[in-house]
Write a protein that holds these residues in place. Structure first.
Motif, short mmCIF file in Angstrom:
data_model
loop_
_atom_site.label_atom_id
_atom_site.label_comp_id
_atom_site.label_asym_id
_atom_site.label_seq_id
_atom_site.Cartn_x
_atom_site.Cartn_y
_atom_site.Cartn_z
N ILE A 286 0.87 -1.20 -0.13
CA ILE A 286 -0.10 0.08 0.01
C ILE A 286 0.96 1.19 0.03
N ARG A 287 1.99 1.31 0.94
CA ARG A 287 2.75 2.19 0.84
C ARG A 287 3.57 2.68 -0.37
N ASP A 288 3.81 1.49 -1.02
CA ASP A 288 4.74 1.61 -2.46
C ASP A 288 3.92 2.19 -3.49
N GLU A 289 2.40 1.82 -3.35
CA GLU A 289 1.30 2.26 -4.50
C GLU A 289 1.32 3.78 -4.11
N HIS A 290 1.29 4.34 -2.66
CA HIS A 290 0.95 5.73 -2.51
C HIS A 290 2.08 6.53 -2.18
N ARG A 291 3.26 6.03 -2.12
CA ARG A 291 4.51 6.94 -1.84
C ARG A 291 4.68 8.07 -3.06
N PRO A 292 4.28 7.85 -4.09
CA PRO A 292 4.38 9.10 -4.87
C PRO A 292 3.46 10.28 -4.48
N GLY A 293 2.35 9.90 -4.26
CA GLY A 293 1.42 10.70 -3.93
C GLY A 293 1.74 11.48 -2.27
N HIS A 294 2.24 10.70 -1.49
CA HIS A 294 2.76 11.06 -0.25
C HIS A 294 3.80 11.99 -0.20
N ARG A 295 4.98 11.73 -1.13
CA ARG A 295 6.00 12.66 -1.14
C ARG A 295 5.46 13.96 -1.97
N GLU A 296 4.65 14.03 -2.92
CA GLU A 296 4.01 15.10 -3.58
C GLU A 296 3.29 15.98 -2.59
N PHE A 297 2.41 15.31 -1.69
CA PHE A 297 1.69 15.98 -0.62
C PHE A 297 2.58 16.71 0.28
N LEU A 298 3.78 16.07 0.80
CA LEU A 298 4.57 16.73 1.91
C LEU A 298 5.42 17.79 1.06
N SER A 299 5.87 17.59 -0.11
CA SER A 299 6.64 18.68 -0.98
C SER A 299 5.55 19.71 -1.17
N GLY A 300 4.55 19.55 -1.37
CA GLY A 300 3.74 20.71 -1.81
C GLY A 300 3.01 21.55 -0.52
N LEU A 301 3.35 20.99 0.75
CA LEU A 301 3.15 21.90 1.97
C LEU A 301 3.69 23.17 1.91
N ALA A 302 3.20 24.30 2.06
CA ALA A 302 3.88 25.82 2.01
C ALA A 302 2.76 26.51 2.78
N GLY A 303 3.22 27.85 3.05
CA GLY A 303 2.49 28.72 3.80
C GLY A 303 2.63 28.45 5.50
N GLU A 304 1.44 28.44 5.92
CA GLU A 304 1.61 28.01 7.48
C GLU A 304 2.15 26.87 7.77
N ILE A 305 1.96 25.86 7.18
CA ILE A 305 2.47 24.39 7.45
C ILE A 305 3.53 23.99 6.30
N SER A 306 4.60 23.96 6.68
CA SER A 306 5.62 23.60 5.64
C SER A 306 6.78 22.46 6.28
N LEU A 307 7.26 21.73 5.00
CA LEU A 307 8.11 20.73 5.42
C LEU A 307 9.41 21.20 5.64
N VAL A 308 10.32 20.84 6.74
CA VAL A 308 11.61 20.94 7.08
C VAL A 308 12.50 19.90 6.42
N ALA A 309 12.02 18.81 6.79
CA ALA A 309 12.96 17.42 6.39
C ALA A 309 11.92 16.35 6.65
N SER A 310 12.30 15.27 6.01
CA SER A 310 11.51 13.78 6.26
C SER A 310 12.22 12.84 5.54
N GLY A 311 11.95 11.45 6.12
CA GLY A 311 12.38 10.38 5.40
C GLY A 311 12.06 9.07 6.28
N PRO A 312 11.98 7.99 5.78
CA PRO A 312 11.82 6.85 6.35
C PRO A 312 12.87 6.41 7.35
N TYR A 313 12.83 5.64 8.19
CA TYR A 313 13.56 4.76 9.05
C TYR A 313 14.20 3.58 8.36
N VAL A 314 15.53 3.35 8.43
CA VAL A 314 16.04 2.37 7.49
C VAL A 314 15.57 0.97 7.80
N ASP A 315 15.04 0.81 8.97
CA ASP A 315 14.31 -0.82 9.01
C ASP A 315 13.07 -0.82 8.66
#
Length: 96
Positions: A17-46
């Motif tokens: 499910i995550r593999d299927e939705h990963r592109p949308g998830h990353r687009e969602f995070l990178s599209g945050l702007a204004g009052e709420i914005s992304l500083v950094a993100s990433g998955p745990y290696v495990d």
């Protein structure tokens, strides 16, 4: 504005499910702007979850926004923890 550390714990068996939705998830995070914005993100290696650092006016506003993350909508997140964080030293200290 405050910085928040957000921990996603992925639901067991949600890899496909995550593999299927990963592109949308990353687009969602990178599209945050204004009052709420992304500083950094990433998955745990495990593969158990991820850490997201976001700037937001309040924990409540951030929690409401994260409900729209495709990972959340698809049920990929078993647990969510939001903690206000103060980056006082290092490369992210300008966010404090």
């Amino acid at each position: 504005m405050s910085v928040f550390a957000v921990e996603y714990v992925y639901a067991a068996g949600s890899d496909a499910i995550r593999d299927e939705h990963r592109p949308g998830h990353r687009e969602f995070l990178s599209g945050l702007a204004g009052e709420i914005s992304l500083v950094a993100s990433g998955p745990y290696v495990d593969g158990s979850g991820a850490l997201l650092l976001l700037s937001a006016p309040s924990q409540a506003a951030l929690a409401e926004t994260l409900k729209n993350d495709p990972f959340a909508v698809s049920g990929s997140i078993a647990a969510l923890r939001i903690t206000e964080w103060s980056p006082v030293t290092g490369e992210l200290s300008h966010h404090a």
